[in-house]
Design a protein around this motif. Structure first.
Motif, PDB file in Angstrom:
ATOM      1  N   ALA A   1       0.849  -1.192   0.000  1.00  0.00           N
ATOM      2  CA  ALA A   1       0.000   0.000   0.000  1.00  0.00           C
ATOM      3  C   ALA A   1       0.883   1.240   0.000  1.00  0.00           C
ATOM      4  O   ALA A   1       1.741   1.395   0.873  1.00  0.00           O
ATOM      5  N   LEU A   2       0.678   2.114  -0.992  1.00  0.00           N
ATOM      6  CA  LEU A   2       1.409   3.372  -1.082  1.00  0.00           C
ATOM      7  C   LEU A   2       0.512   4.479  -0.539  1.00  0.00           C
ATOM      8  O   LEU A   2      -0.649   4.594  -0.932  1.00  0.00           O
ATOM      9  N   LEU A   3       1.063   5.285   0.396  1.00  0.00           N
ATOM     10  CA  LEU A   3       0.268   6.271   1.129  1.00  0.00           C
ATOM     11  C   LEU A   3       0.740   7.692   0.814  1.00  0.00           C
ATOM     12  O   LEU A   3       1.515   8.292   1.561  1.00  0.00           O
ATOM     13  N   PRO A   4       0.321   8.272  -0.320  1.00  0.00           N
ATOM     14  CA  PRO A   4       0.701   9.653  -0.614  1.00  0.00           C
ATOM     15  C   PRO A   4      -0.074  10.617   0.276  1.00  0.00           C
ATOM     16  O   PRO A   4      -1.272  10.433   0.523  1.00  0.00           O
ATOM     17  N   GLY A   5       0.604  11.654   0.774  1.00  0.00           N
ATOM     18  CA  GLY A   5      -0.101  12.599   1.633  1.00  0.00           C
ATOM     19  C   GLY A   5       0.832  13.592   2.284  1.00  0.00           C
ATOM     20  O   GLY A   5       1.917  13.894   1.784  1.00  0.00           O
ATOM     21  N   SER A   6       0.412  14.071   3.444  1.00  0.00           N
ATOM     22  CA  SER A   6       1.146  15.087   4.177  1.00  0.00           C
ATOM     23  C   SER A   6       2.313  14.483   4.959  1.00  0.00           C
ATOM     24  O   SER A   6       2.256  13.323   5.383  1.00  0.00           O
ATOM     25  N   LEU A   7       3.328  15.289   5.165  1.00  0.00           N
ATOM     26  CA  LEU A   7       4.448  14.884   6.012  1.00  0.00           C
ATOM     27  C   LEU A   7       3.971  14.611   7.436  1.00  0.00           C
ATOM     28  O   LEU A   7       4.579  13.818   8.158  1.00  0.00           O
ATOM     29  N   LEU A   8       2.865  15.249   7.826  1.00  0.00           N
ATOM     30  CA  LEU A   8       2.357  15.123   9.193  1.00  0.00           C
ATOM     31  C   LEU A   8       1.170  14.168   9.293  1.00  0.00           C
ATOM     32  O   LEU A   8       0.430  14.200  10.272  1.00  0.00           O
ATOM     33  N   THR A   9       0.995  13.310   8.295  1.00  0.00           N
ATOM     34  CA  THR A   9      -0.081  12.326   8.365  1.00  0.00           C
ATOM     35  C   THR A   9       0.048  11.481   9.625  1.00  0.00           C
ATOM     36  O   THR A   9       1.131  11.012   9.966  1.00  0.00           O
ATOM     37  N   ARG A  10      -1.071  11.291  10.309  1.00  0.00           N
ATOM     38  CA  ARG A  10      -1.049  10.493  11.542  1.00  0.00           C
ATOM     39  C   ARG A  10      -0.588   9.067  11.236  1.00  0.00           C
ATOM     40  O   ARG A  10      -0.902   8.510  10.188  1.00  0.00           O
ATOM     41  N   PRO A  11       0.123   8.421  12.171  1.00  0.00           N
ATOM     42  CA  PRO A  11       0.589   7.048  11.936  1.00  0.00           C
ATOM     43  C   PRO A  11      -0.520   6.006  11.988  1.00  0.00           C
ATOM     44  O   PRO A  11      -0.277   4.846  11.674  1.00  0.00           O
ATOM     45  N   ALA A  12      -1.730   6.425  12.364  1.00  0.00           N
ATOM     46  CA  ALA A  12      -2.816   5.453  12.530  1.00  0.00           C
ATOM     47  C   ALA A  12      -3.091   4.680  11.245  1.00  0.00           C
ATOM     48  O   ALA A  12      -3.403   3.477  11.301  1.00  0.00           O
ATOM     49  N   LEU A  13      -2.969   5.348  10.098  1.00  0.00           N
ATOM     50  CA  LEU A  13      -3.265   4.672   8.838  1.00  0.00           C
ATOM     51  C   LEU A  13      -2.239   3.585   8.548  1.00  0.00           C
ATOM     52  O   LEU A  13      -2.598   2.421   8.306  1.00  0.00           O
ATOM     53  N   ALA A  14      -0.954   3.932   8.566  1.00  0.00           N
ATOM     54  CA  ALA A  14       0.088   2.935   8.291  1.00  0.00           C
ATOM     55  C   ALA A  14       0.071   1.824   9.336  1.00  0.00           C
ATOM     56  O   ALA A  14       0.199   0.638   8.994  1.00  0.00           O
TER      57      ALA A  14
ATOM     58  N   PRO B   1       2.679  -1.110   4.242  1.00  0.00           N
ATOM     59  CA  PRO B   1       2.480   0.284   3.852  1.00  0.00           C
ATOM     60  C   PRO B   1       3.797   1.008   3.589  1.00  0.00           C
ATOM     61  O   PRO B   1       4.805   0.755   4.244  1.00  0.00           O
ATOM     62  N   ARG B   2       3.777   1.928   2.635  1.00  0.00           N
ATOM     63  CA  ARG B   2       4.916   2.807   2.375  1.00  0.00           C
ATOM     64  C   ARG B   2       4.408   4.252   2.308  1.00  0.00           C
ATOM     65  O   ARG B   2       3.780   4.646   1.316  1.00  0.00           O
ATOM     66  N   PRO B   3       4.647   5.061   3.347  1.00  0.00           N
ATOM     67  CA  PRO B   3       4.258   6.476   3.291  1.00  0.00           C
ATOM     68  C   PRO B   3       5.017   7.201   2.187  1.00  0.00           C
ATOM     69  O   PRO B   3       6.191   6.926   1.940  1.00  0.00           O
ATOM     70  N   LEU B   4       4.326   8.133   1.525  1.00  0.00           N
ATOM     71  CA  LEU B   4       4.930   8.952   0.485  1.00  0.00           C
ATOM     72  C   LEU B   4       4.589  10.417   0.782  1.00  0.00           C
ATOM     73  O   LEU B   4       3.612  10.965   0.264  1.00  0.00           O
ATOM     74  N   PRO B   5       5.370  11.090   1.648  1.00  0.00           N
ATOM     75  CA  PRO B   5       5.074  12.491   1.983  1.00  0.00           C
ATOM     76  C   PRO B   5       5.298  13.394   0.762  1.00  0.00           C
ATOM     77  O   PRO B   5       6.385  13.420   0.200  1.00  0.00           O
ATOM     78  N   LEU B   6       4.262  14.119   0.387  1.00  0.00           N
ATOM     79  CA  LEU B   6       4.328  14.977  -0.793  1.00  0.00           C
ATOM     80  C   LEU B   6       4.309  16.459  -0.448  1.00  0.00           C
ATOM     81  O   LEU B   6       4.735  17.291  -1.253  1.00  0.00           O
ATOM     82  N   TYR B   7       3.832  16.813   0.730  1.00  0.00           N
ATOM     83  CA  TYR B   7       3.731  18.222   1.121  1.00  0.00           C
ATOM     84  C   TYR B   7       3.701  18.321   2.641  1.00  0.00           C
ATOM     85  O   TYR B   7       3.546  17.318   3.348  1.00  0.00           O
ATOM     86  N   ARG B   8       3.862  19.533   3.118  1.00  0.00           N
ATOM     87  CA  ARG B   8       3.774  19.764   4.555  1.00  0.00           C
ATOM     88  C   ARG B   8       2.984  21.036   4.808  1.00  0.00           C
ATOM     89  O   ARG B   8       3.022  21.971   3.999  1.00  0.00           O
TER      90      ARG B   8
END
Length: 208
Positions: free
Chosen positions: A99-112, A122-129
């Protein structure tokens, strides 16, 4: 506005999609859809490459933005990341689904964390902050004098506190994570009946 978003210098989307190998794109906000589209454009990644993975979204607004981009939305959570995790299909046969998780640098860890516990990789993909913006002091005072302050995201609440704005305002939170942030700062709030703009307005109309 007290928050703006700033793009991060991300590269390598094609490699991330190759790693994903037909897994899931899991997206939590319309802003994340927009940032993903911007990255694909910058790197010359065709829309077809983004449409091949299955897509899961938090909220109908996010799902609508994803569909407009050409993504194949299979799962829509109606509340928050925790609810989306509940709705994700189980991973069978002892195999891990990526699962690739594009989103904010501050996305809560609850999803991953939730996806990992359910058998996904899961692999977080921070795109913005989010970045705090300093409006004129008079605008903050005018906002504090309103009947209520409506918060759609935790970053807005954090920015309000960071700017030293009055904490005696009445808050209406779009969802549970934002409400948790408000309470963490020692303030009270009302939670909208559903995490949408219409939900915020409904809660506003119910204020005494």
């Amino acid at each position: 506005p007290v928050v703006r978003t700033e793009a991060l210098p991300v590269t390598g989307l094609a490699a991330d999609l190759e790693w994903l190998d037909g897994g899931w794109l899991v997206i939590t906000s319309p802003r994340a859809v927009e940032a993903l589209a911007d990255l694909a454009t910058r790197e010359g990644v065709p829309t077809a490459a983004l449409a091949s993975p299955r897509c899961a979204c938090v909220g109908e607004r996010t799902a609508r933005a994803a569909r407009e981009m050409g993504l194949g939305v299979h799962v829509v959570g109606d509340a928050d990341a925790e609810r989306l995790v509940e709705l994700m299909p189980p991973v069978g046969g002892g195999a891990q689904a990526r699962a690739l998780l594009p989103g904010s640098l501050l996305t809560r860890p609850a999803l991953a964390d939730g996806l990992r516990a359910k058998g996904y990789e899961p692999r977080p993909l921070p795109l913005y902050r989010p970045v705090t913006v300093s409006p004129p002091p008079t605008e903050l005072q005018d906002a504090a004098a309103c009947d209520a302050v409506l918060a759609a995201a935790s970053s807005q609440v954090d920015a309000w506190v960071q700017l030293g704005a009055p904490r005696t305002v009445r808050w209406i939170a779009m969802g549970r994570p934002t409400a948790d942030t408000i309470r963490r700062h020692g303030m009270d709030c009302v939670v909208a009946p559903n995490p949408t703009a219409a939900g915020l307005l409904a809660a506003l109309k119910e204020l005494p």
